[in-house]
Design a protein around this motif. Structure first.
Motif, PDB file in Angstrom:
ATOM      1  N   THR A 233       0.849  -1.182   0.000  1.00  0.00           N
ATOM      2  CA  THR A 233       0.000   0.000   0.000  1.00  0.00           C
ATOM      3  C   THR A 233       0.889   1.238   0.000  1.00  0.00           C
ATOM      4  O   THR A 233       1.868   1.314   0.749  1.00  0.00           O
ATOM      5  CB  THR A 233      -0.965   0.012   1.202  1.00  0.00           C
ATOM      6  N   ASP A 234       0.584   2.190  -0.862  1.00  0.00           N
ATOM      7  CA  ASP A 234       1.375   3.421  -0.994  1.00  0.00           C
ATOM      8  C   ASP A 234       0.641   4.552  -0.293  1.00  0.00           C
ATOM      9  O   ASP A 234      -0.417   4.994  -0.732  1.00  0.00           O
ATOM     10  CB  ASP A 234       1.566   3.749  -2.479  1.00  0.00           C
ATOM     11  N   CYS A 235       1.202   5.029   0.812  1.00  0.00           N
ATOM     12  CA  CYS A 235       0.558   6.090   1.600  1.00  0.00           C
ATOM     13  C   CYS A 235       1.428   7.334   1.732  1.00  0.00           C
ATOM     14  O   CYS A 235       1.153   8.210   2.546  1.00  0.00           O
ATOM     15  CB  CYS A 235       0.187   5.558   2.980  1.00  0.00           C
ATOM     16  N   GLY A 266      -1.156   7.622   5.989  1.00  0.00           N
ATOM     17  CA  GLY A 266      -2.454   6.958   5.995  1.00  0.00           C
ATOM     18  C   GLY A 266      -3.508   7.871   6.575  1.00  0.00           C
ATOM     19  O   GLY A 266      -3.727   8.984   6.085  1.00  0.00           O
ATOM     20  N   THR A 284      -7.492   9.966   3.888  1.00  0.00           N
ATOM     21  CA  THR A 284      -6.301   9.121   3.949  1.00  0.00           C
ATOM     22  C   THR A 284      -5.292   9.598   2.919  1.00  0.00           C
ATOM     23  O   THR A 284      -5.664  10.105   1.859  1.00  0.00           O
ATOM     24  CB  THR A 284      -6.641   7.641   3.712  1.00  0.00           C
ATOM     25  N   CYS A 286      -3.300   7.436   1.638  1.00  0.00           N
ATOM     26  CA  CYS A 286      -3.019   6.233   0.857  1.00  0.00           C
ATOM     27  C   CYS A 286      -3.615   6.361  -0.546  1.00  0.00           C
ATOM     28  O   CYS A 286      -4.727   6.879  -0.714  1.00  0.00           O
ATOM     29  CB  CYS A 286      -3.575   4.989   1.544  1.00  0.00           C
ATOM     30  N   ASP A 291      -7.949   2.240   2.090  1.00  0.00           N
ATOM     31  CA  ASP A 291      -7.027   2.063   3.217  1.00  0.00           C
ATOM     32  C   ASP A 291      -6.954   3.354   4.018  1.00  0.00           C
ATOM     33  O   ASP A 291      -6.242   4.299   3.655  1.00  0.00           O
ATOM     34  CB  ASP A 291      -5.638   1.681   2.707  1.00  0.00           C
TER      35      ASP A 291
END
Length: 501
Positions: A233-235, A266, A284, A286, A291
Motif C-alpha cells: 500500500t502506498d501512503c 495513511g 487518507t 493512501c 485504506d
C-alpha cells in the motif's frame, strides 16, 4: 514545518509537566535548566557531540503497563490515563535529575531522598488507583503491582538487564566531576546533554556482521511455503506534515502521551482523541482510498542546530527532542504471509505496537529495532545507529507481530492479543496468522563523523526523555482501518501467491 492542529483538551497532568519541564532552548540545542551548557562550537559548520556516558544518569522505572493483564474493558480508559500520568512523573523526575547536579555533587543521598523517594510515593498512589479501578470494573488486580513503584537512577553506560527489580536503589550515577554543576560548563555534551545521542550509539555499517540477526522478533514471517503473496500500500511519506506527540494506542485521550513526536501516514484524523468512528470517516494519504489505516512511527531528527516548529513544545524541544525533523525519502508498507499456511483477515481497528519505546530501561524483551544502510541490508543492527558510506541511505525496518488471538483488537498492555511467529514459522496455540505488516523507511541523512569519542551532526530517533534517544527504543504503530473489500483483497493476494498493490 507544520503539525496536526486539531484542537484538543490539555489534561492536568500535561499542565503539571509543562510547568516542571520549563527549559531553555538556545543555539538549536536543548539546555536542561543549567544541567549543561551548549557545546555548540563556533568555527566549522558542525554540530559536535562528545561522549557523555560517564556523566549522564537516567531514571529507570519498572513499566507497570507491561505487567497488566485482565483489565476489564470499561476500566481501560482510566487505566491508560493513569499510566500516562506515570510517564509524566518520570519525565518530571528526569528533568529534576538533570537540573540539580550541584546538589548531587554535595550529597550522595540527594537523588534518593529528593527525587527517587518522592517519585516512588507518587507512583504507589497511582498503582493503588489502578488496582481500585480494575477491581471496581469487575476485574482482579494483581496484588504485587506495588513492587513496581520504586525506581532507580543509573549511569547511561550501565547495562540494562530489564529484570524490573530495583526497589529503593541508590542514584547510581548522580555524582559528577564537579565541572557540570548548576550554572557550570560541561564540555562533554552536544547541546542536548543527557538526552544524547553519544558517540557509542553509532557504528560503521562495515563493522556489522552480515546475517547476524536471528529470525525472532519480527523478521519476515513468510518463506517458500505457506502463503507467499504480498500486498503493498502506498501512503506517501507524510507530505501533509501530520505530526503530534500523542499515542492513540497506548495513551488514548491524553495530550502528549508519547512525549516524543510521530510521523503519520495513511489516516489523517490521528490524535489522542480520535475515536474509531473518526478514523473510519477520515481522509487518507493512501493511494487506495479503501485504506484509512493509521501508520505512525517516531520521527528522526538531525541535531544540526535547527529550531523546529516544536522547539519550545512538550514532545519536542521541551523534552529533549531537538533538531531538524527528517522525513523518509521512501516509506514502504508491505503485507506478507505466513510460512506455515494461509492468513485470515485482520479485524477492523486492530491495534498493533511493535518494538518498545522504553527498551533502554525496560530491557530488550519487547525490543524490535532494526537499522541498516541501503546496499548493506544483510547487515542489521539493533542497538546502534548505522554510519552509512557515501551514496548509501539509512534504513529503519519494522516487521510486526503477525499472530492474532482471534478475539481482541487490543489488550490491557497492548501486546497480549498479538504474538510473533514461532521458530517453525507458525503461530502459538490459540492464535491465527494474519497478514504481517512490514515497514521499511529509507532516509537521506548526512553521515555523522565520529572521532576521538565525539560525534558531529548526529541523528537520533525521538524518544521519552529518560530513554536518551537510544536506537533500541525505535518502535512502530499500526491501526487497521481498511474497508472489508480491501482487506479481503489483501488476504486473497497473499494466500494465492500474488504480488498486488
Amino acid at each position: 514545518m507544520g503539525r496536526n492542529t486539531r484542537k484538543r483538551r490539555t489534561p492536568l497532568a500535561a499542565k503539571v509537566v509543562a510547568g516542571a519541564a520549563a527549559l531553555a532552548v538556545g543555539g538549536g540545542g536543548l539546555v536542561w535548566a543549567n544541567f549543561h551548557a551548549s557545546a555548540h562550537e563556533e568555527g566549522p559548520a558542525h554540530h559536535r557531540t562528545r561522549s557523555a556516558a560517564a556523566q549522564v544518569a537516567t531514571i529507570d522505572c519498572p513499566d507497570v503497563g507491561q505487567q497488566l493483564s485482565g483489565v476489564p474493558d470499561r476500566a481501560r480508559g482510566e487505566v491508560d490515563g493513569e499510566l500516562a500520568t506515570m510517564d509524566s512523573q518520570i519525565t518530571e523526575a528526569y528533568q529534576r535529575l538533570a537540573t540539580t547536579r550541584r546538589a548531587q555533587a554535595g550529597d550522595p543521598r540527594f537523588v534518593q531522598n529528593t527525587i527517587l523517594g518522592p517519585l516512588k510515593d507518587r507512583r504507589k498512589a497511582i498503582i493503588d488507583r489502578i488496582q481500585l479501578e480494575i477491581d471496581r470494573a469487575g476485574g482482579r488486580a494483581d496484588d504485587n503491582l506495588d513492587q513496581l513503584a520504586g525506581c532507580q537512577g543509573r549511569p547511561a553506560e550501565q547495562p540494562q538487564n530489564g529484570d524490573g527489580q530495583n526497589g529503593d536503589g541508590q542514584d547510581g550515577g548522580g555524582q559528577d566531576d564537579g565541572q557540570n554543576q548548576d550554572g557550570g560548563q560541561n564540555q562533554d555534551d552536544n547541546g542536548n546533554g543527557a538526552a544524547g545521542p553519544v558517540a557509542d550509539d553509532f557504528i560503521d555499517i562495515n563493522d556489522v556482521e552480515p546475517n547476524s540477526r536471528d529470525s525472532e522478533n519480527g523478521l519476515a514471517a513468510n518463506g517458500d511455503g505457506g502463503s507467499t503473496g504480498t500486498f503493498t500500500t502506498d501512503c506517501g511519506v507524510n507530505e501533509n506534515n501530520l505530526f503530534n506527540s500523542d499515542n492513540l494506542i497506548a495513551a488514548p485521550g491524553v495530550d502528549n502521551g508519547a512525549h516524543h513526536v510521530h510521523d503519520y501516514v495513511g489516516n489523517q484524523d490521528n490524535d489522542a482523541f480520535s475515536s474509531d468512528e473518526d478514523l473510519a470517516n477520515a481522509d487518507t494519504s493512501c493511494r487506495n482510498q479503501g485504506d484509512r489505516s493509521t501508520y505512525y512511527w517516531p520521527v528522526l531528527r538531525l541535531q544540526d542546530g535547527t529550531e523546529e516548529f516544536d522547539a519550545n513544545e512538550l514532545g519536542g524541544g521541551a523534552e529533549g527532542n531537538v533538531g531538524r525533523i527528517l522525513k523518509p525519502a521512501q516509506a514502504e508498507l508491505k503485507f506478507v504471509g505466513n510460512q506455515q499456511g494461509d492468513v485470515v483477515a485482520m479485524p477492523k481497528f486492530l491495534r498493533i505496537i511493535t518494538g518498545d519505546a522504553k527498551s533502554f530501561t525496560n530491557g530488550d524483551a519487547n525490543a524490535n529495532s532494526s537499522w541498516s544502510c541501503t546496499g548493506f541490508e544483510d547487515r542489521q543492527v539493533t542497538d546502534k545507529y548505522p554510519l552509512c558510506p557515501e551514496g548509501s541511505q539509512v534504513v529503519r525496518t519494522s516487521n510486526f507481530q503477525s499472530c492474532w488471538d482471534g478475539q481482541n483488537i487490543d489488550s490491557a498492555n497492548h501486546r497480549d492479543h498479538m504474538a510473533f511467529v514461532q521458530e517453525d514459522g507458525g503461530c502459538p496455540n490459540g492464535f491465527q496468522a494474519i497478514p504481517q505488516l512490514q515497514v521499511r523507511l529509507v532516509y537521506d541523512i548526512p553521515t555523522p563523523t565520529v572521532e576521538n569519542g565525539q560525534v558531529r551532526n548526529p541523528y537520533a530517533v525521538d524518544s521519552f526523555p529518560e530513554q536518551l534517544h537510544k536506537p533500541i527504543t525505535d518502535h512502530n504503530d499500526f491501526i487497521n482501518v481498511m474497508d472489508e473489500d480491501l482487506m479481503n483483497e489483501v488476504v486473497d493476494c497473499i494466500n494465492s501467491g500474488e504480488d498486488c498493490q
